[in-house]
Write an enzyme that holds these catalytic residues in place. Structure first.
Site, PDB file in Angstrom:
ATOM      1  CG  HIS A   1      -1.868  -1.202   1.219  1.00 12.14           C
ATOM      2  ND1 HIS A   1      -2.411  -1.814   2.371  1.00 12.14           N
ATOM      3  CD2 HIS A   1      -2.716  -1.731   0.052  1.00 12.14           C
ATOM      4  CE1 HIS A   1      -3.173  -2.861   2.125  1.00 12.14           C
ATOM      5  NE2 HIS A   1      -3.407  -2.574   0.610  1.00 12.14           N
TER       6      HIS A   1
ATOM      7  CD  GLU B   1      -1.176  -3.966   9.321  1.00 13.29           C
ATOM      8  OE1 GLU B   1      -0.927  -2.981   9.285  1.00 13.29           O
ATOM      9  OE2 GLU B   1      -2.063  -4.608   8.384  1.00 13.29           O
TER      10      GLU B   1
ATOM     11  CG  HIS C   1       0.645  -4.306   4.916  1.00 10.77           C
ATOM     12  ND1 HIS C   1      -0.445  -4.171   4.083  1.00 10.77           N
ATOM     13  CD2 HIS C   1       1.313  -5.745   4.411  1.00 10.77           C
ATOM     14  CE1 HIS C   1      -0.300  -5.014   3.213  1.00 10.77           C
ATOM     15  NE2 HIS C   1       0.719  -5.890   3.148  1.00 10.77           N
TER      16      HIS C   1
END
EC number: 3.4.17.-
Length: 638
Positions: A235, A459, A367
């Site tokens: 992303h 994450e 991420h």
């Protein structure tokens, strides 16, 4: 003197081009680029008139040539984008230095024409006259410039640093695309005996998806040496993973040279691939907002407005369907043809092609937005359940892998609930992906169900785009965990499957009793099977050979894969159901992924033919507004 040199450089052009160039040479003046389709070129000033003798911005913007470069990405369905547009801009908005136009390089034009001509043929369009490589382009000896250098990271490179910096120096900053490429190339050059860079393909906007590899034999798979990968910036607005992998590459290089035994052992026994940015187009959009902007939308998706972590084939639904079938395997599930009916990003195709070309064993995707490690499945067993524990057959393996990162991270392993990631403290900083929130089309599920590779999602922090002064601390919080997770690629067992003559057997299946998920052997017959401590019944089988079974015990705390080889003997009769299963899960040699070239432009399907001269091609309507100036030069001569 000047006139003689000029004549030598244009001896092969037409009389019309000659006078245009003379006009351009003697009265031209550099001005800022104001053409909307050419604002991202690698230079800032152009000249009027251009090489087509178009004397103003208005004349250019209303020309068929300019309209063509503006819509080519649609006409060619993303092929050669943005290469052709930048090449066209180098003619329509030529680079200007000291009030003199600089011609683009002929070899760049020739290479692009070679790669892109099939895409033009597929839509029955002629090669544009203004991209004539002989007429409007120059040789390198004539002082040309490369209009595509920006796509290869050759513009806005890393600034020079003092030469007396220590070997372990890492600059903790946010890297632009060009700076990232420069840093990776410099790092590979510094450690050329153990590192190399390569590209797995290109983004929608044409940026190379650069990987830096570390191995004792860079560029080559070595027998029994496991393959590991980290992927960052899937992303575009989640940038911490990208920076961590750039820092990790520099750290591995410098520490190996300094003789750090842990790093030398890791690189000597593992082939490591680091892909810092899978979505460089999205990153550029996010970077425009600047560090400190904690955005959840801008830059997340690709230039095609696609979320890459929702763009992979949904094989999880097929796995759930198969789970209830006796004897069905939940591995190496083929990509359904219906998947290709939708929009598939070139970044997604590049990753899938990469996975088929290298026998990866372990992976993680970095991420941002939380502080937790998640593992497959990411898609719920019940489509209507947004939060439902949905384990794979390798639940114990995935928990072991996720905990390897979480336990080595000082913040994730901290027991305080009043912090980023505090909601996951009671779970040990890890969670099954679908139990956190369910989604389909994820990369981790695809790795597990289509290949041998086990992948988790990490994450790495609640801030997606933190300030530069925070990066040093973030690196030190993650450094040990990044190393610890890479070392997990050596857990379980490994070995070679061969026939009685010692010939390796490719695509043999390695099965573990009680786990409905096989791995297969690579081209050299070697395999790796990640497993926790315990006793297992392992079997190897291949079409035409009898199955061989072995009882294997993996002691607790064992940090190196145990060696378990198999020698298969010809079977008198191969069970038809096993042969059928093997054939069903084989890759279709004609599927779109097999035909996809992630670097050049793959051939589009042949255009449907019609009677010559009867009607204009479908794309002719794009130029309906031009009235008297329609591009007849795009129509192929019959």
């Amino acid at each position: 003197m000047v006139f003689v040199m000029f004549c030598l450089s244009i001896q092969n052009v037409s009389e019309e081009s000659y006078f245009s160039y003379v006009h351009l040479l003697f009265i031209a003046k550099c001005v800022d680029i104001a053409l909307s389709s050419c604002t991202d070129v690698a230079y800032t000033q152009m000249v009027y008139p251009n090489f087509l003798d178009q004397k103003s911005r208005e004349v250019i913007e209303y020309s068929s040539e300019y309209l063509l470069i503006s819509v080519l990405h649609n006409l060619l369905q993303g092929e050669c984008n943005p290469d052709l547009r930048l090449l066209g801009c180098s003619v329509l908005a030529p680079q200007c230095e000291k009030d003199k136009a600089i011609k683009p390089c002929r070899h760049v034009c020739e290479n692009l024409k070679k790669n892109c001509l099939p895409a033009f043929d597929a839509i029955d369009m002629a090669w544009p006259y203004f991209l004539d490589c002989d007429r409007f382009f120059a040789g390198q000896q004539e002082g040309c410039f490369d209009p595509l250098a920006k796509l290869r990271g050759e513009v806005d490179a890393e600034e020079d640093l003092p030469s007396d910096l220590p070997a372990t120096f890492i600059q903790f900053k946010h890297h632009s695309y060009s700076q990232m490429v420069s840093t990776l190339k410099k790092t590979a050059s510094k450690c050329s005996h153990i590192a190399t860079t390569y590209s797995i393909g290109r983004s929608f906007e044409g940026k190379d998806l650069f990987v830096i590899e570390f191995s004792t034999k860079p560029g080559h798979h070595e027998l029994l040496k496991p393959e590991f990968k980290y992927i960052g910036n899937m992303h575009g607005n989640e940038v911490v993973g990208k920076e961590l992998l750039i820092y990790l590459a520099q750290y591995l290089c410098s520490e190996y040279l300094l003789g750090n035994p842990r790093i030398q052992t890791l690189i000597n026994n593992t082939r490591i691939h680091l892909l810092p940015s899978l979505n460089p187009d999205g990153y550029e959009l996010a970077a425009e907002e600047g560090a400190g902007y904690n955005g959840w939308v801008i830059g997340r998706q690709t230039a095609q407005n696609l979320d890459l972590n929702r763009n992979f084939p949904d094989l999880t639904s097929e796995a759930y369907r198969r789970a209830g079938i006796r004897g069905a395997r939940l591995d190496h599930i083929p990509i359904p043809q219906s998947y290709w009916w939708g929009k598939v990003a070139p970044e997604t195709k590049a990753v899938m092609k990469w996975l088929r070309s290298i026998p990866f064993v372990l992976s993680a995707s970095l991420h941002g937005g939380e502080l937790v490690v998640t593992y497959p499945y990411d898609y719920s067993r019940h489509p209507m359940e947004e939060k439902m524990f949905s384990p794979t057959p390798d639940e114990k393996v995935f928990k072991m892998l996720a905990k390897a990162y979480a336990d080595a991270h000082p913040v994730i392993s901290d027991q305080s609930e009043l912090r980023c990631g505090g909601n996951f403290v009671k779970r040990g900083g890890i969670i099954n992906g679908a139990e956190w929130y369910s989604f389909t089309g994820g990369m981790a599920d695809f790795n597990y169900l289509h290949t041998n590779c086990f992948e988790v999602t990490i994450e790495v922090g609640c801030e997606k785009f933190p300030l530069e002064e925070e990066l040093f601390t973030i690196w030190h919080e993650n450094k040990g965990a990044l190393l610890n997770y890479m070392e997990m690629v050596h857990r379980g067992i490994k070995g070679i499957v061969s026939d009685k003559f010692g010939n390796p057997i490719k695509n043999a299946r390695i099965s573990v009793r009680g786990i409905q998920h096989d791995v297969t052997t690579a081209a050299d017959g070697d395999y790796w099977r990640l497993l926790p401590a315990g006793t297992f019944i392992i079997s190897a089988q291949a079409p035409g050979y009898s199955r061989v079974m072995k009882r294997v015990t993996i002691p607790a705390g064992m940090k190196q894969a145990g060696r378990v080889d198999f020698v298969l003997r010809p079977a008198e009769a191969w069970p038809s159901k096993l042969l059928r299963r093997s054939m069903e899960d084989a890759h279709d040699p004609h599927d779109p992924l097999e035909l996809f070239d992630p670097h050049a432009q793959h051939r589009q399907p042949e255009a449907r033919g019609g009677s010559p001269g009867r009607e204009k091609p479908w794309w002719w309507s794009y130029f309906s507004s031009l009235d008297l100036h329609k591009p007849l030069w795009l129509l192929k001569q019959r």
